[in-house]
Scaffold this motif. Structure first.
Motif, PDB file in Angstrom:
ATOM      1  N   UNK A  20       0.984  -1.120   0.029  1.00 44.50           N
ATOM      2  CA  UNK A  20       0.125  -0.054  -0.011  1.00 44.50           C
ATOM      3  C   UNK A  20       1.111   1.130  -0.003  1.00 44.50           C
ATOM      4  N   UNK A  60     -10.106   5.579   5.839  1.00 42.53           N
ATOM      5  CA  UNK A  60     -11.140   6.038   6.642  1.00 42.53           C
ATOM      6  C   UNK A  60     -10.573   7.580   7.007  1.00 42.53           C
ATOM      7  N   UNK A  61      -9.423   8.037   6.794  1.00 40.31           N
ATOM      8  CA  UNK A  61      -9.236   9.319   7.016  1.00 40.31           C
ATOM      9  C   UNK A  61      -9.139  10.273   6.021  1.00 40.31           C
ATOM     10  N   UNK A 116      -1.014   3.882  18.560  1.00 36.74           N
ATOM     11  CA  UNK A 116       0.078   3.305  18.612  1.00 36.74           C
ATOM     12  C   UNK A 116       1.428   3.777  19.404  1.00 36.74           C
ATOM     13  N   UNK A 196      -1.491  13.456  12.891  1.00 36.08           N
ATOM     14  CA  UNK A 196      -0.313  13.369  12.284  1.00 36.08           C
ATOM     15  C   UNK A 196      -0.274  13.692  10.823  1.00 36.08           C
ATOM     16  N   UNK A 198       1.701  14.177   6.748  1.00 35.02           N
ATOM     17  CA  UNK A 198       2.819  13.655   6.048  1.00 35.02           C
ATOM     18  C   UNK A 198       2.660  14.367   4.685  1.00 35.02           C
ATOM     19  N   UNK A 214      10.575  12.736   2.482  1.00 37.56           N
ATOM     20  CA  UNK A 214       9.249  13.368   2.806  1.00 37.56           C
ATOM     21  C   UNK A 214       9.337  13.783   4.157  1.00 37.56           C
ATOM     22  N   UNK A 215       8.374  14.613   4.633  1.00 35.98           N
ATOM     23  CA  UNK A 215       8.680  14.973   5.858  1.00 35.98           C
ATOM     24  C   UNK A 215       7.687  14.634   6.763  1.00 35.98           C
ATOM     25  N   UNK A 247      -3.934   9.228  12.554  1.00 34.62           N
ATOM     26  CA  UNK A 247      -3.725   9.281  14.174  1.00 34.62           C
ATOM     27  C   UNK A 247      -2.366   9.509  14.429  1.00 34.62           C
ATOM     28  N   UNK A 250       1.400   5.388  11.933  1.00 29.12           N
ATOM     29  CA  UNK A 250       1.114   3.970  11.575  1.00 29.12           C
ATOM     30  C   UNK A 250       0.159   4.111  10.501  1.00 29.12           C
ATOM     31  N   UNK A 251      -0.990   5.174  10.340  1.00 26.18           N
ATOM     32  CA  UNK A 251      -1.845   5.320   9.544  1.00 26.18           C
ATOM     33  C   UNK A 251      -1.361   5.732   8.189  1.00 26.18           C
ATOM     34  N   UNK A 252      -0.237   6.506   8.194  1.00 29.40           N
ATOM     35  CA  UNK A 252       0.154   7.268   6.852  1.00 29.40           C
ATOM     36  C   UNK A 252       1.585   6.987   6.527  1.00 29.40           C
ATOM     37  N   UNK A 254       4.434   5.980   4.390  1.00 27.89           N
ATOM     38  CA  UNK A 254       4.422   6.230   2.715  1.00 27.89           C
ATOM     39  C   UNK A 254       4.281   4.828   1.839  1.00 27.89           C
ATOM     40  N   UNK A 256       3.647   0.687   2.882  1.00 29.66           N
ATOM     41  CA  UNK A 256       3.391  -0.771   3.910  1.00 29.66           C
ATOM     42  C   UNK A 256       3.520  -1.801   3.081  1.00 29.66           C
TER      43      UNK A 256
END
Lengths: 301, 301, 301, 301
Positions: A20, A60-61, A116, A196, A198, A214-215, A247, A250-252, A254, A256
């Motif tokens: 992903x 979902x975000x 997390x 959070x 990115x 990336x930042x 959140x 974990x959620x974002x 670059x 996974x």
């Protein structure tokens, strides 16, 4: 102002792997795009590159995510975009008020909870002691950001995937994401929603600061909207391009990978360009004192 | 066999600072010394070096410790020693039996307890599940060492001062001391006394493996004596020179500063030498396959 | 003043087990003993009790330890002692000065280091921020004690064997030993030697406070001697009887079993008695407001 | 089968506080409701109760959440529901296959990631070692559930809000939610989506097991649907009524208070009832051996 961003990231995959990627600009930036975002997922080979089919979905975000099945071998993710940016610094509003929790929109409440890397259950006493006496709202939010900026040292080598906000608080050293995790946790503990973020933060109208990446930064919800804060750089900047919010890291991520994937090439750049596409030269940094050598523990062989 | 060891370590001290150094060879090695150990504590300056008075004492583990008040400025700790070594590999005894706890000498019982980096209270279930079915004694001790060696990856950059045995167990990456802490913890959990050891382990009769450093290994108590094990290198070696033992790395830091001290120079070497003092050449390593690139997480800027 | 202490502790052992017990008074209290300390280790049975041979040794901290091989079945540890006590409160000296580290005796330096429950490496920044501005010496030591006392809530149910000083700092709830571990860690971080102490602290000249137990407190080294501090009770008390000191609770467990041992009976008492051995009545407590009900989290079924 | 559930929960609030409650049945259960769910939020007083206005919303996981501003004083949350249940045990399907990640629906991918109490980044090596050799799909999922059930001991007193899956793995003791967190983490680490569930699990057609409470279990995604698993009870049960699902306990707290709230009364019940509303008697439990006394650590006064 025009900002051109580009990346070229390559992995070596020992086996086919589902991935992903969050490499597209955030939907909120879309209307500023000049032309379309270019994005390629390819398997690269001596002789030829083969495009990998990828499918986009919105998580979902509200982030644009790309999923694809990467074949064994070398995978290349690359892309460019050209964005028309207003050219202003990050917004600032000393008057932005803090909402009592009962006023917050339903979908914002989740950004008051633990995640997390943001253990509110372990840091709420600490947050109250440090910031309970500072006036609510904008002032408290930036007091937290400034505290983190002033008390944590940046060290690229200190990165690790398990590092939580409490670890940053105790170790006082971290990378970009660590600064933001600590600030987010302390902010939520004071009942200000924080999330959070990115994206790209190139050296734009600031002196060159080293190879691009990336930042990460974060956003706080005050006075009915989200505001950009950055505990790492801690000065209003020009030219952030948002890619994803969540959140915490974990959620974002670059990328996974659900399987092993060795990063073998990593190039990211984001620059101001002229109408004709040339890079706008950066200001020169003032001469700096030589860096202080950090303490190094022996006995690591 | 003759082994010459030397070190030259320099710190920059912003303020006068009390330091403790464990830089002498362990009392058990003393009778193998050819001549005396040379050790200097100096403040170094453009024009001249000034010796700093230091006092030796023996700590509760039997180690020779040096304490001194280091002045502001640049501190240099340097020394050499020449040791006559039997030239044999680390001792091995497949028959070494495990003592029931009631048989253990009083002063050895402490090496069955938890310490800063060895949290038995968090790892005893894990140890029993992994090693409970393996026969007691030597076999169980080396099974633990081998497991740690096989399941933890060495990465110099993964070092951090707060890393405990449980962290090593979950992260599976570490430096020398981390390998030993995990092995010590699992060993103690199986009621075999284990202690941390530090000293010289030069490239002696093995191919050159990179710039020297102090090394860490550990010892287990079986069959009435201590045995050397090393979860990092995990092959019997020639030429370990013991400096200090303790519960874990806390007790045997090469230097402990009660104030800030920036390491600015670090050189350690330990070599086999001829009677005339020349280094004995090392064997050549067999050609190796190129190293696999480890995965690197982006987003750390 | 005469203080009579007694205990009766029973374990059920599913298998023969080696145990170490620290149930004797500390050597420093010995000369105050009236008669000899009575201590019995027995296996108890329907019909008869059988004494278990035990051997005493002194550990590296100077504590009297008892080791024995407990048979399967029910084990009883019991004892009484009568001590002539000066009747004074814990010593206090506002002027007690802090030694620069270089002045500290060699054998005291170990009480400046990390230990299992006292992670200085994770708490030194926190300690400096909280207490760096308070004058050194006695004042700083008691400021730490008072802070811990004021910021941590006692809850018997919050005990767990893995709880460290940092856990206490984040959770703000604990039992006796947790209060002391946090105070010890913060104290050492400010370069004041601190060690953990265990012994009797009966309700003596204070109102009855519930069933007896062994107690924990701590000691700090200032002005050339050790002083008793207690972050849990935090008022000078009369009648502490020292049993053992160590780096933290790991070193001075009342009993350590190398095998499973279920506690089935626990009785400890320490009282002021008259010359004829009768208990001196306690003062009556002032009527107190009813206790506030603490928050209870649901969802634990 | 008819199931009547009821609860009565009271808090004492020192100040007005915003609360979120997840006390409604999950939308998926709605069509089984007989009549409407009764739910009251009241401030209770000597003389009279006053209803507190509450507003419902659906969170990002699809749960029905209630938010309200609770006034100072005593707050009562109470409700009842009557559900027509199929009367079958939890579904079981030995053949349920594991989806390769690329097949998983977009909105299910989030249940493969880390969350507050489920640190995949710290437990993936452990999961692979324990379960990597077991066939994928249903068999692997239940192997994880069974392992957790067999290796963790239930102890009501061991609950704490900061306890993560790794803590449960090391301490081997926990309450309902702890069992599920460990199982969820190990399951996700094997690339099977897993989510936390909360709801009613009354003693229905099983012997009485003590006062009621809300219960936690978890769900795994296999063969195109979610399946109920329960690492705590670990036998198929009748009569679970789902209230909410989420990544872990953070997302589905029965009540979340943004301010202090002391629980002063807690009653939950869920029973099978006849058409006329009478409780169906429970089977009698077989006579059990007396419970084993758990080990209790002294020295907690």
């Amino acid at each position: 102002m025009l900002i051109r961003s580009e990346y070229d990231i390559r992995f070596r995959l020992p086996k086919p792997t589902t991935m992903i990627a969050m490499l597209r600009l955030h939907p909120s930036v879309e209307h500023d795009l000049e032309g379309s975002e270019d994005l390629k997922v390819e398997r690269i080979d001596q002789d030829q590159n083969r495009e990998i089919p990828a499918r986009e979905y919105i998580d979902s975000f509200g982030n644009r995510c790309l999923r694809f099945q990467a074949p064994m071998g070398t995978l290349r993710l690359s892309g460019t975009s050209l964005v028309r940016h207003h050219g202003n610094h990050d917004d600032v509003d000393d008057e932005a008020r803090q909402h009592p929790v009962e006023e917050l929109p339903d979908d914002i409440l989740q950004f008051l909870l633990s995640s997390r890397y943001c253990e509110l259950d372990r840091m709420s006493h600490i947050a109250c002691e440090l910031f309970g006496a500072i006036p609510e709202g904008w002032q408290r939010a930036v007091a937290i950001r400034d505290w983190v900026h002033d008390h944590v040292r940046f060290d690229y080598k200190s990165a690790r995937p398990t590092k939580t906000a409490l670890d940053v608080f105790t170790e006082r050293v971290g990378v970009c994401r660590d600064f933001q995790h600590l600030a987010i946790t302390l902010t939520r503990a004071m009942n200000i929603p924080a999330r959070y973020a990115t994206g790209y933060l190139g050296d734009i109208r600031v002196p060159y600061a080293g190879p691009g990446d990336f930042s990460a930064w974060y956003q706080v919800y005050l006075g009915g909207r989200w505001w950009t804060l950055d505990a790492r750089h801690n000065t209003p900047r020009i030219g952030r391009l948002l890619m994803a919010v969540g959140r915490d890291a974990t959620d974002v991520a670059i990328t996974t990978s659900f399987g092993s994937a060795d990063l073998i090439h990593f190039h990211v750049e984001s620059n101001e360009v002229t109408q004709t596409g040339e890079k706008v030269p950066l200001p020169v940094a003032p001469a700096a004192a030589p860096a202080i050598t950090a303490s190094i523990a022996p006995l690591n062989s």
